[in-house]
Design an enzyme around this catalytic site. Structure first.
Site, PDB file in Angstrom:
ATOM      1  N   TYR A   1     -14.084  -3.679   9.398  1.00 37.23           N
ATOM      2  CA  TYR A   1     -12.767  -3.035   9.502  1.00 37.23           C
ATOM      3  C   TYR A   1     -12.168  -3.255  10.898  1.00 37.23           C
ATOM      4  O   TYR A   1     -11.001  -3.628  11.040  1.00 37.23           O
ATOM      5  CB  TYR A   1     -12.937  -1.545   9.204  1.00 37.23           C
ATOM      6  CG  TYR A   1     -11.671  -0.740   9.194  1.00 37.23           C
ATOM      7  CD1 TYR A   1     -10.778  -0.821   8.129  1.00 37.23           C
ATOM      8  CD2 TYR A   1     -11.364   0.133  10.245  1.00 37.23           C
ATOM      9  CE1 TYR A   1      -9.618  -0.061   8.113  1.00 37.23           C
ATOM     10  CE2 TYR A   1     -10.213   0.900  10.236  1.00 37.23           C
ATOM     11  CZ  TYR A   1      -9.335   0.803   9.165  1.00 37.23           C
ATOM     12  OH  TYR A   1      -8.191   1.557   9.159  1.00 37.23           O
ATOM     13  N   ALA A   2     -12.980  -3.052  11.937  1.00 40.45           N
ATOM     14  CA  ALA A   2     -12.485  -3.218  13.311  1.00 40.45           C
ATOM     15  C   ALA A   2     -12.074  -4.668  13.557  1.00 40.45           C
ATOM     16  O   ALA A   2     -11.059  -4.930  14.216  1.00 40.45           O
ATOM     17  CB  ALA A   2     -13.548  -2.778  14.316  1.00 40.45           C
TER      18      ALA A   2
ATOM     19  N   ILE B   1      -5.758   9.765  10.837  1.00 40.06           N
ATOM     20  CA  ILE B   1      -4.627  10.300  10.071  1.00 40.06           C
ATOM     21  C   ILE B   1      -5.161  10.939   8.790  1.00 40.06           C
ATOM     22  O   ILE B   1      -6.071  10.394   8.149  1.00 40.06           O
ATOM     23  CB  ILE B   1      -3.635   9.161   9.721  1.00 40.06           C
ATOM     24  CG1 ILE B   1      -3.252   8.338  10.969  1.00 40.06           C
ATOM     25  CG2 ILE B   1      -2.387   9.724   9.034  1.00 40.06           C
ATOM     26  CD1 ILE B   1      -2.620   9.099  12.102  1.00 40.06           C
TER      27      ILE B   1
ATOM     28  N   ASN C   1       0.786  -2.813   5.330  1.00 36.66           N
ATOM     29  CA  ASN C   1       0.075  -1.535   5.453  1.00 36.66           C
ATOM     30  C   ASN C   1      -1.173  -1.439   4.592  1.00 36.66           C
ATOM     31  O   ASN C   1      -2.104  -0.712   4.944  1.00 36.66           O
ATOM     32  CB  ASN C   1       1.046  -0.399   5.092  1.00 36.66           C
ATOM     33  CG  ASN C   1       0.320   0.918   4.866  1.00 36.66           C
ATOM     34  OD1 ASN C   1      -0.078   1.593   5.807  1.00 36.66           O
ATOM     35  ND2 ASN C   1       0.095   1.264   3.589  1.00 36.66           N
TER      36      ASN C   1
ATOM     37  N   SER D   1       1.452   3.360  -2.431  1.00 38.41           N
ATOM     38  CA  SER D   1       1.177   4.341  -3.491  1.00 38.41           C
ATOM     39  C   SER D   1       0.777   5.703  -2.944  1.00 38.41           C
ATOM     40  O   SER D   1       0.906   6.709  -3.639  1.00 38.41           O
ATOM     41  CB  SER D   1       0.071   3.820  -4.415  1.00 38.41           C
ATOM     42  OG  SER D   1      -1.097   3.550  -3.674  1.00 38.41           O
TER      43      SER D   1
ATOM     44  N   GLY E   1       0.830  -1.213   0.000  1.00 35.50           N
ATOM     45  CA  GLY E   1       0.000   0.000   0.000  1.00 35.50           C
ATOM     46  C   GLY E   1       0.856   1.250   0.000  1.00 35.50           C
ATOM     47  O   GLY E   1       0.551   2.233   0.681  1.00 35.50           O
TER      48      GLY E   1
ATOM     49  N   LYS F   1      -8.745  -5.230  11.942  1.00 34.78           N
ATOM     50  CA  LYS F   1      -7.637  -4.540  12.615  1.00 34.78           C
ATOM     51  C   LYS F   1      -7.356  -5.142  13.988  1.00 34.78           C
ATOM     52  O   LYS F   1      -6.206  -5.200  14.428  1.00 34.78           O
ATOM     53  CB  LYS F   1      -7.956  -3.044  12.724  1.00 34.78           C
ATOM     54  CG  LYS F   1      -8.022  -2.336  11.362  1.00 34.78           C
ATOM     55  CD  LYS F   1      -6.707  -2.432  10.623  1.00 34.78           C
ATOM     56  CE  LYS F   1      -6.673  -1.671   9.322  1.00 34.78           C
ATOM     57  NZ  LYS F   1      -5.380  -1.776   8.636  1.00 34.78           N
TER      58      LYS F   1
ATOM     59  N   GLY G   1      17.277   8.488  -2.425  1.00 37.04           N
ATOM     60  CA  GLY G   1      17.090   7.206  -1.733  1.00 37.04           C
ATOM     61  C   GLY G   1      17.093   6.035  -2.700  1.00 37.04           C
ATOM     62  O   GLY G   1      17.182   6.211  -3.923  1.00 37.04           O
TER      63      GLY G   1
HETATM   64  P1  NDP Z   1      -5.216   5.062   1.641  1.00 36.06           P
HETATM   65  O1  NDP Z   1      -6.616   4.737   1.239  1.00 36.06           O
HETATM   66  O2  NDP Z   1      -4.703   6.428   1.475  1.00 36.06           O
HETATM   67  O3  NDP Z   1      -4.207   4.055   0.905  1.00 36.06           O
HETATM   68  C1  NDP Z   1      -4.469   2.682   0.917  1.00 36.06           C
HETATM   69  C2  NDP Z   1      -3.304   1.947   0.330  1.00 36.06           C
HETATM   70  O4  NDP Z   1      -3.622   0.539   0.338  1.00 36.06           O
HETATM   71  C3  NDP Z   1      -3.031   2.336  -1.096  1.00 36.06           C
HETATM   72  O5  NDP Z   1      -1.641   2.411  -1.310  1.00 36.06           O
HETATM   73  C4  NDP Z   1      -3.624   1.183  -1.889  1.00 36.06           C
HETATM   74  O6  NDP Z   1      -2.909   0.932  -3.069  1.00 36.06           O
HETATM   75  C5  NDP Z   1      -3.405   0.024  -0.950  1.00 36.06           C
HETATM   76  N1  NDP Z   1      -4.303  -1.086  -1.262  1.00 36.06           N
HETATM   77  C6  NDP Z   1      -5.638  -1.165  -1.089  1.00 36.06           C
HETATM   78  N2  NDP Z   1      -6.104  -2.345  -1.551  1.00 36.06           N
HETATM   79  C7  NDP Z   1      -5.015  -3.017  -2.016  1.00 36.06           C
HETATM   80  C8  NDP Z   1      -4.836  -4.285  -2.621  1.00 36.06           C
HETATM   81  N3  NDP Z   1      -5.849  -5.117  -2.844  1.00 36.06           N
HETATM   82  N4  NDP Z   1      -3.583  -4.665  -2.969  1.00 36.06           N
HETATM   83  C9  NDP Z   1      -2.540  -3.837  -2.750  1.00 36.06           C
HETATM   84  N5  NDP Z   1      -2.638  -2.623  -2.204  1.00 36.06           N
HETATM   85  C10 NDP Z   1      -3.871  -2.221  -1.835  1.00 36.06           C
HETATM   86  O7  NDP Z   1      -5.110   4.572   3.162  1.00 36.06           O
HETATM   87  P2  NDP Z   1      -4.215   5.102   4.381  1.00 36.06           P
HETATM   88  O8  NDP Z   1      -2.877   5.484   3.912  1.00 36.06           O
HETATM   89  O9  NDP Z   1      -5.026   6.035   5.159  1.00 36.06           O
HETATM   90  O10 NDP Z   1      -4.130   3.758   5.243  1.00 36.06           O
HETATM   91  C11 NDP Z   1      -3.006   2.890   5.234  1.00 36.06           C
HETATM   92  C12 NDP Z   1      -3.209   1.870   6.328  1.00 36.06           C
HETATM   93  O11 NDP Z   1      -3.368   2.528   7.578  1.00 36.06           O
HETATM   94  C13 NDP Z   1      -4.456   1.013   6.139  1.00 36.06           C
HETATM   95  O12 NDP Z   1      -4.207  -0.301   6.561  1.00 36.06           O
HETATM   96  C14 NDP Z   1      -5.460   1.676   7.070  1.00 36.06           C
HETATM   97  O13 NDP Z   1      -6.446   0.781   7.498  1.00 36.06           O
HETATM   98  C15 NDP Z   1      -4.546   2.103   8.202  1.00 36.06           C
HETATM   99  N6  NDP Z   1      -5.093   3.171   9.028  1.00 36.06           N
HETATM  100  C16 NDP Z   1      -5.402   4.387   8.488  1.00 36.06           C
HETATM  101  C17 NDP Z   1      -5.923   5.383   9.300  1.00 36.06           C
HETATM  102  C18 NDP Z   1      -6.264   6.720   8.804  1.00 36.06           C
HETATM  103  O14 NDP Z   1      -6.812   7.518   9.604  1.00 36.06           O
HETATM  104  N7  NDP Z   1      -5.981   7.075   7.566  1.00 36.06           N
HETATM  105  C19 NDP Z   1      -6.163   5.143  10.735  1.00 36.06           C
HETATM  106  C20 NDP Z   1      -5.815   3.834  11.167  1.00 36.06           C
HETATM  107  C21 NDP Z   1      -5.295   2.895  10.346  1.00 36.06           C
HETATM  108  P3  NDP Z   1      -3.542   1.081  -4.551  1.00 36.06           P
HETATM  109  O15 NDP Z   1      -2.787   2.213  -5.160  1.00 36.06           O
HETATM  110  O16 NDP Z   1      -3.223  -0.234  -5.178  1.00 36.06           O
HETATM  111  O17 NDP Z   1      -5.004   1.355  -4.409  1.00 36.06           O
END
Ligand code: NDP
Length: 246
Positions: free
Chosen positions: A154-155, A187, A89, A15, A13, A158, A54
């Site tokens: 989701y809960a 976040i 992630n 991206s 994740g 997690k 990097g």
């Molecule tokens: P975003 O929605 O911004 O990003 C989600 C990421 O997960 C993307 O990079 C996406 O990649 C990837 N992803 C989703 N489905 C898949 C899949 N099937 N295969 C590969 N990659 C996948 O989320 P956040 O950055 O906010 O969240 C990141 C993590 O943190 C998650 O696990 C979320 O549950 C957790 N989190 C977030 C919080 C928040 O407040 N934001 C709070 C608590 C936890 P792609 O480009 O392929 O879509």
């Protein structure tokens, strides 16, 4: 200063949002980062890291595809000869009150958030066990600790990550591998933007530290757990939530 020079880290994740910040910070601390997301989505992350001096490459990885985890880890080991850090992630939400929740939405969330961590961790342990060292870090959520109406799927995913990480931590501790969890609060990313739009102030008022977290706040915790500074920490949940749940 945390130094991850010579370490190879795979971040799912990567991206955008939290995963992208984790990838960037691990690379800034010297790690060779493998930034994973679906299709070409992680390419800009890897390009930005490389442009900043990097070491990073992008890989296509849909964590829900069967066999994808094994193939991705095998490719990293074939190319770099090692895998030191895995960050589980990638995550999604499909919110709905339980009475209206569709089975497909339950399965999708559990598949991406929990089952994928199982497959990736299982595959990553093989090279880590051989090397007798490694760091697995799972990104859970405050919601996995507190629960949240409308997020039973989701809960559950997690909270599941927490039990999963603690169990695996016990299984591999004697081999020098640590398994820990970071539990972010609210976040500021794409995931929460729709939820908090126009109401940022209200949400922030409910957080003791009076602001939403940033992806970089989470990346700092991950870098710490990936580093030698955290070598005696395993099976722990590090809450990075501004005090919103204690
Ligand atoms: P975003 O929605 O911004 O990003 C989600 C990421 O997960 C993307 O990079 C996406 O990649 C990837 N992803 C989703 N489905 C898949 C899949 N099937 N295969 C590969 N990659 C996948 O989320 P956040 O950055 O906010 O969240 C990141 C993590 O943190 C998650 O696990 C979320 O549950 C957790 N989190 C977030 C919080 C928040 O407040 N934001 C709070 C608590 C936890 P792609 O480009 O392929 O879509």
């Amino acid at each position: 200063m945390i130094d991850l020079t010579g370490r190879v880290a795979l971040v799912t994740g990567a991206s955008r949002g939290i995963g992208k910040a984790i990838a960037a910070k691990l690379a800034a601390r010297g790690a060779q980062v493998v930034a994973a997301a679906r299709g070409e989505n992680a390419r800009p992350t890897a390009d930005e890291i490389t442009a900043a001096g990097g070491k990073a490459e992008a890989v296509a990885l849909d964590v829900t595809e069967s066999g994808a985890a094994e193939a991705a880890i095998a490719a990293v080991v074939a190319k770099h000869g090692r895998l030191d850090v895995l960050v589980n992630n990638a995550g999604i939400t499909k919110d709905q009150l339980l009475l209206r929740m569709k089975r497909d939405d339950w399965d999708a969330v559990l598949g991406t958030n929990l089952t994928a961590a199982f497959a990736l961790t299982q595959a990553a342990l093989k090279p880590m066990l051989k090397a007798r060292q490694g760091r697995i870090i799972c990104i859970s959520s405050v919601v996995g600790q507190s629960g949240n109406a409308g997020q039973a799927n989701y809960a559950a995913s997690k909270a599941g990550l927490i039990g999963f990480a603690k169990s695996v931590a016990l299984e591999v501790a004697s081999r020098g591998i640590t398994v820990n969890v970071v539990a972010p609060g609210l976040i500021d990313t794409d995931m929460t933007r729709a939820l908090t739009e126009g109401a940022h102030g209200d949400w922030a008022a409910r957080i003791p530290l009076k602001r939403l977290g940033t992806p970089d706040d989470i990346a700092s915790a991950v870098c710490f757990l990936a580093s030698d500074e955290a070598s005696y920490i395993t099976g722990q949940v590090l809450a990075v939530n501004g005090g919103m749940y204690m």
